[in-house]
Scaffold this motif. Structure first.
Motif, mmCIF file in Angstrom:
data_model
loop_
_atom_site.group_PDB
_atom_site.id
_atom_site.type_symbol
_atom_site.label_atom_id
_atom_site.label_comp_id
_atom_site.label_asym_id
_atom_site.label_seq_id
_atom_site.Cartn_x
_atom_site.Cartn_y
_atom_site.Cartn_z
ATOM 1 N N ALA B 59 0.638 -0.968 0.323
ATOM 2 C CA ALA B 59 0.335 -0.115 0.357
ATOM 3 C C ALA B 59 0.540 1.407 0.305
ATOM 4 O O ALA B 59 0.628 2.170 -0.961
ATOM 5 N N ALA B 60 1.897 1.154 1.200
ATOM 6 C CA ALA B 60 2.819 2.431 0.689
ATOM 7 C C ALA B 60 3.075 3.063 0.194
ATOM 8 O O ALA B 60 3.983 3.424 -1.172
ATOM 9 N N VAL B 61 4.342 1.912 -1.079
ATOM 10 C CA VAL B 61 4.794 1.484 -2.535
ATOM 11 C C VAL B 61 4.336 1.526 -3.905
ATOM 12 O O VAL B 61 4.216 2.640 -4.063
ATOM 13 N N ARG B 62 2.702 0.933 -4.080
ATOM 14 C CA ARG B 62 2.800 1.255 -4.781
ATOM 15 C C ARG B 62 1.066 1.543 -4.773
ATOM 16 O O ARG B 62 0.529 1.467 -6.432
ATOM 17 N N LYS B 63 1.025 2.281 -3.691
ATOM 18 C CA LYS B 63 -0.901 2.620 -3.430
ATOM 19 C C LYS B 63 -1.817 1.475 -3.595
ATOM 20 O O LYS B 63 -2.664 2.536 -4.506
ATOM 21 N N ILE B 365 2.460 -10.311 -5.732
ATOM 22 C CA ILE B 365 2.723 -8.518 -5.513
ATOM 23 C C ILE B 365 4.183 -8.318 -4.841
ATOM 24 O O ILE B 365 5.418 -7.664 -5.597
ATOM 25 N N ALA B 366 3.874 -8.899 -3.052
ATOM 26 C CA ALA B 366 5.247 -8.236 -2.542
ATOM 27 C C ALA B 366 6.392 -8.788 -2.893
ATOM 28 O O ALA B 366 7.767 -8.238 -2.426
ATOM 29 N N ALA B 367 6.464 -10.681 -3.611
ATOM 30 C CA ALA B 367 7.438 -11.135 -4.331
ATOM 31 C C ALA B 367 8.224 -10.233 -5.651
ATOM 32 O O ALA B 367 9.602 -11.244 -5.919
ATOM 33 N N MET B 372 7.812 -3.765 -7.386
ATOM 34 C CA MET B 372 8.219 -3.411 -5.889
ATOM 35 C C MET B 372 9.215 -3.032 -5.583
ATOM 36 O O MET B 372 9.443 -2.430 -5.076
ATOM 37 N N LYS B 373 10.619 -3.584 -7.075
ATOM 38 C CA LYS B 373 12.233 -3.095 -6.884
ATOM 39 C C LYS B 373 12.635 -3.020 -5.772
ATOM 40 O O LYS B 373 12.910 -4.278 -5.545
ATOM 41 N N GLY B 374 12.751 -1.861 -5.473
ATOM 42 C CA GLY B 374 13.630 -2.338 -4.219
ATOM 43 C C GLY B 374 13.019 -2.760 -2.784
ATOM 44 O O GLY B 374 13.548 -2.901 -1.882
ATOM 45 N N PHE B 375 12.013 -2.435 -2.988
ATOM 46 C CA PHE B 375 10.913 -2.885 -1.390
ATOM 47 C C PHE B 375 10.373 -4.431 -1.208
ATOM 48 O O PHE B 375 8.866 -4.315 -1.206
ATOM 49 N N ALA B 376 11.309 -5.318 -2.813
ATOM 50 C CA ALA B 376 10.177 -6.498 -2.599
ATOM 51 C C ALA B 376 10.162 -7.270 -1.608
ATOM 52 O O ALA B 376 12.149 -7.169 -1.033
#
Lengths: 119, 411
Positions: B59-63, B365-367, B372-376
């Protein structure tokens, strides 16, 4: 358009659509393609609304779903798409494209309740 | 300012951790199996931390909230089935919370039950309509902290701490009676489900977007979900201890939510009883609001409507109408005379069935490093994510057969 190659299934279908002001205005419920076998296939429009998504359900469910949610549909020309990313951003506002009609209809009723203008 | 936000976020997570389902199953788990199910509380807490953190991070990264991901990754048909199932569970859970509030209010006031259900509906509707998201979180989360009285009561009841610690070791009690083993398995699945209820991730991710989190808030996300869940689960542990120490000893069956307050009352006296009842009132109120808003979030996100408490009702009218209708339907369900505890028992079991459909798209998505780029997810996130996905799938497969075989946990 921000990307050269667009994977329609992974990057467009079932993705959120936001208007030029970043206000959500639907999901890409289906796509209208142009061109037949042997000719160039192009995306003509994004289809948004119950008629588009109910048609994709299996068996007898399209009719059942339409009974509850109706048959409304908006056809947004592909040329309206400004950005294809996490969401599809349109060039115009939802109001200009008629995509805010349902919210305006319900809003007329809710607007009469005290506090409806508060954040 | 960030420190204050963090502190309030943690307190809110603690206050909002326990609702009527967890309360019922934790008490019953203690009264029926002593401390033998405490390891399930620990397992569920790790599960909600893993997936809550993922939901907040996405939610924070991709809204993007959870039901965008479900629609995007599971597709229309599977997504729609998940939406309907999740909202039925939300409706049942909300109905049970409303019934629980009315029962507790009745204990405090002596007024008749059904008018109190309608009064609860009015008060909750007014709270959601007039309070901002931030104030809803804080009022109900912070006043729900009165539930801490259960921890005080559990400690004051002087349990055998060695036996309590032994309960955190995964175990199945040795018994010759297979029906007892099935009952234990039913309580294990239900207690696990009550801790990782899917609405918690829907609400948490939507709340992160309501609070306008960005990738700069990821550390706050981690601290809130870890510390809040661990402290919140201490309430569940306290309820298991009270169930074992007080209810089993006095041969009290936790059939009504008020029984939980009795556990605190026996140990701490009148003020303990009143604090427990008031804590339950706000904890159930918070959960009723979270489930009804979750239902509206889910609908709006799945169909792409404008949503959020940060938007005026006129600007997101379908979202605001949706929560009002869901709250009304939940009220009608409970005012029809069904037993809130029975409703919550069914809702908890059906909730676990929807969990894999919620967790799988989130994990994908999270993986996904491309989106997610650097936030995966890192290695630990992926291992824990898959572990809990398999675990919830097994729990989902076992839930309904166990419900039928144990006659809804009645043996």
């Amino acid at each position: 358009m921000n990307v050269e190659n667009v994977d329609l299934v992974r990057m467009v279908l079932d993705h959120e659509v936001v208007d030029g002001d970043d206000v959500p205005c639907g999901m890409v419920d289906d796509l209208e393609l142009e061109g037949g076998a042997g000719s160039k296939l192009t995306v003509a429009a994004l289809l948004i609304g119950p008629a588009a998504w109910t048609a994709r359900l299996p068996w007898f469910f399209p009719e059942v779903a339409r009974f509850f949610v109706g048959r409304g549909q908006h056809r947004i020309p592909w040329t309206e798409a400004a950005v294809v990313g996490d969401r599809i951003k349109l060039k115009s506002t939802a109001g200009a494209l008629g995509l805010d009609a349902a919210d305006r209809r319900v809003g007329k009723w809710l607007g009469k309740v005290p506090g409806s203008e508060a954040d | 300012m960030k420190a204050l936000e963090l502190f309030l976020g943690i307190l809110t997570a603690v206050g909002g951790f326990v609702e009527i389902g967890e309360l019922t199953f934790a008490l019953n788990a203690g009264s029926k199996f002593q401390f033998a199910l405490l390891w399930v509380v620990a397992l569920g807490t790790i599960g909600i931390i893993v997936y809550g953190e993922m939901a907040g991070r996405i939610a924070a990264v991709r809204k993007q909230p959870v039901f965008h991901l479900i629609r995007e990754r599971a597709g229309l048909t599977a997504g729609l089935v998940t939406l309907i199932a999740a909202n039925l569970v939300n409706l049942m859970t909300c109905a049970a919370e409303i019934g629980g509030i009315a029962l507790v209010w009745q204990l405090l006031s002596g007024w008749p039950y059904r008018p109190l259900i309608l009064a609860t509906f009015v008060l909750l509707a007014l709270a959601i309509w007039f309070f901002s998201f931030e104030w809803i979180e804080r009022v109900f989360g912070l006043l729900g902290l009165l539930m801490v009285v259960f921890v005080v009561a559990a400690v004051a009841s002087r349990p055998d701490w060695q036996a309590v610690a032994g309960g955190f070791v995964p175990q199945v009690p040795a018994t010759a009676d297979p029906s007892q083993t099935r009952l234990f398995a039913y309580f294990a699945v239900a207690l696990f489900s009550s801790i990782v209820l899917p609405y918690e991730t829907y609400f948490y991710a939507s709340g992160a977007i309501e609070d306008r989190w960005t990738s700069k808030d990821l550390n706050m996300n981690r601290v809130i979900i870890i510390v809040g869940s661990v402290l919140g689960s201490s309430l569940a542990v306290a309820l298991v201890i009270l169930g074992a120490q007080q209810l089993a000893a006095h041969e009290i069956d936790a059939e009504l939510p008020g029984t939980a307050a009795l556990g605190a009352g026996i140990v701490l006296g009148t003020w303990g009883l009143i604090a427990a009842l008031c804590g339950m009132l706000f904890a159930f109120g918070g959960a009723a609001i979270e489930t009804t808003l979750s239902g509206a979030y889910n609908l709006a996100q799945f169909f792409g409507w404008p949503w959020g408490k940060f938007r005026k009702p006129r600007e997101a009218s379908r979202f605001h109408a949706a929560w009002l209708v869901l709250l009304l339907l939940s009220t009608l369900l409970i005012v029809s005379g069904v037993d809130p505890v029975q409703v919550v028992e069914y809702s908890i079991v059906f909730a676990v069935v929807t969990l894999p459909f919620t967790y799988f798209p989130m994990l994908l998505i999270a993986a996904d490093k491309r989106v997610m780029k650097g936030f995966a997810n890192g290695l630990l996130g992926n291992v824990l994510g898959w572990f809990f996905l398999v675990l919830t799938t097994l729990a989902a497969l076992a839930a309904i057969p166990l419900l039928l075989m144990t006659h809804g946990g009645r043996g």
